[in-house]
Scaffold this motif. Structure first.
Motif, PDB file in Angstrom:
ATOM      1  N   VAL A 112      -3.425   4.267   1.191  1.00  0.00           N
ATOM      2  CA  VAL A 112      -4.558   4.522   0.296  1.00  0.00           C
ATOM      3  C   VAL A 112      -5.376   3.240   0.179  1.00  0.00           C
ATOM      4  CG1 VAL A 112      -5.253   5.195  -2.025  1.00  0.00           C
ATOM      5  CG2 VAL A 112      -3.238   6.265  -0.967  1.00  0.00           C
TER       6      VAL A 112
ATOM      7  N   LEU B 109       4.528   9.742  -0.112  1.00  0.00           N
ATOM      8  CA  LEU B 109       3.985   8.393   0.022  1.00  0.00           C
ATOM      9  C   LEU B 109       5.107   7.378  -0.099  1.00  0.00           C
ATOM     10  CD1 LEU B 109       0.844   8.562  -2.331  1.00  0.00           C
ATOM     11  CD2 LEU B 109       0.833   8.654   0.160  1.00  0.00           C
TER      12      LEU B 109
ATOM     13  N   ARG C 143       0.825  -1.198   0.000  1.00  0.00           N
ATOM     14  CA  ARG C 143       0.000   0.000   0.000  1.00  0.00           C
ATOM     15  C   ARG C 143       0.866   1.257   0.000  1.00  0.00           C
ATOM     16  NH1 ARG C 143      -5.366  -0.972   0.371  1.00  0.00           N
ATOM     17  NH2 ARG C 143      -6.044  -2.844   1.469  1.00  0.00           N
ATOM     18  N   SER C 144       0.267   2.353  -0.436  1.00  0.00           N
ATOM     19  CA  SER C 144       0.939   3.654  -0.447  1.00  0.00           C
ATOM     20  C   SER C 144       0.620   4.355   0.863  1.00  0.00           C
ATOM     21  CB  SER C 144       0.439   4.497  -1.617  1.00  0.00           C
ATOM     22  OG  SER C 144       0.602   3.801  -2.840  1.00  0.00           O
TER      23      SER C 144
ATOM     24  N   ASP D   4      -0.296   6.252  -6.521  1.00  0.00           N
ATOM     25  CA  ASP D   4      -0.653   5.043  -5.772  1.00  0.00           C
ATOM     26  C   ASP D   4      -0.527   3.806  -6.652  1.00  0.00           C
ATOM     27  OD1 ASP D   4      -1.825   3.362  -3.713  1.00  0.00           O
ATOM     28  OD2 ASP D   4      -3.709   3.503  -4.824  1.00  0.00           O
TER      29      ASP D   4
END
Length: 323
Positions: free
Chosen positions: A181, A168, A4-5, A125
């Motif tokens: 995210v 991120l 995940r970001s 993302d």
């Protein structure tokens, strides 16, 4: 485990000059009361000649990098959202990249006007999750004062300049409440071009042009589209509206923010509002508001935060993340 970001840091930057409603009323036929009643705006910032989309974006990026506690050279992806680039080309993101000293990675601009930051976030993302990059700067930066008609009181009172940025990092999250995210939905409908547009461009007039807007129609579309896309995102993420800790909306107009929250049944106390201080900074407005709410302690790690925006195109979108 799922890649995940994850949000590591936020930052923002505003031009030196603040332009309040009283001063603006000396420039155009308007008043503080008229502006506040219709928009909620009390102040905006206007860039000086030495302040550009890239300088503001760089300052916001530096603040985000500092908050993240990382070395700028570790950034291997920069996605910068803007409708007011320094030059037609190259991308303003490459100017920021060079200023930060992280040359060699990926850097490009995204043009989706006020929804630009959501589009840039969605792209970054996807690239982080796919493994195309490991650390990303997502920036929204605008100098909208350059494209305003300062004799049109229906538009010039609404906009301001500024920049916001986030860092991120791709991480493997294993918990049942993963950070990062969680869901993003993006849309566009080019049929509404003439409701919010700039009347110029390199390919048509060879000029920059000025912003034009039919505010009443934009308002109606905004409330409908934003409430709809927010529901799409919560459904995809498998959460309920009441699970959301904070809504960080595009700061276009206080009345749009209030109407959207009401349509969703959300408490106004959960809505982050900075439009009174910064006016509509287009692609910069969501990250500016997010940075303000994280730095003043309202948004804390672990909170479920919804970001949303709608802009010319029309484009609109929303993204849910756990900070």
């Amino acid at each position: 485990m799922m890649r995940r970001s994850v949000l590591m840091g936020t930052g923002s930057a505003l031009p030196r000059r603040a332009l309040g409603n009283a001063e603006l009323a000396k420039m155009v036929d308007t008043s503080d009361e008229w502006i506040v009643e219709r928009t909620g705006i009390r102040n905006r910032h206007v860039a000086a000649p030495d302040e550009t989309t890239s300088t503001l974006g760089t300052a916001a990026a530096r603040a985000a990098i500092e908050a993240a506690g990382i070395d700028a050279k570790s950034i291997d992806l920069i996605v910068l959202a803007t409708a007011t680039p320094d030059q037609t080309f190259p991308a303003t993101a490459t100017i920021v990249q060079n200023a930060l000293g992280c040359n060699g990675g990926i850097a490009f601009d995204v043009a989706a006007v006020c929804s630009g930051f959501l589009y840039a976030l969605g792209v970054a993302d996807s690239m982080l999750v796919s493994g195309a990059a490991n650390r990303a700067l997502v920036i929204g930066s605008e100098t909208f004062s350059r494209i305003l008609d300062w004799e049109d009181r229906t538009t010039c009172v609404l906009f301001g300049d500024g920049a916001g940025a986030i860092v991120l990092e791709a991480r493997d999250e294993a918990s049942d409440q993963p950070r990062g995210v969680l869901s993003t939905k993006l849309h566009a409908d080019g049929a509404h071009n003439q409701l919010l547009f700039v009347d110029g461009g390199p390919s048509t007039t060879g000029t920059v042009g000025k912003l034009r807007m039919r505010g009443r129609e934009v308002f109606r579309h905004a409330v409908t589209n934003l409430s709809s896309v927010l529901l799409e995102v919560v459904e995809q993420a498998g959460v309920a509206i009441e699970d959301i800790d904070w809504l960080v909306p595009h700061q276009a107009n206080a009345r749009i923010l209030e109407a959207t929250a009401k349509k969703l049944g959300m408490s106004p106390a959960k809505v982050i509002m900075t439009v009174d201080q910064h006016a509509n900074t287009s692609a910069a407005s969501v990250p500016l508001a997010l940075d303000a709410a994280i730095r003043d302690g309202r948004i804390k790690q672990g909170d479920l935060v919804m970001l949303e925006a709608m802009g010319g195109g029309f484009t609109w979108g929303a993204s849910l993340l756990r900070v």
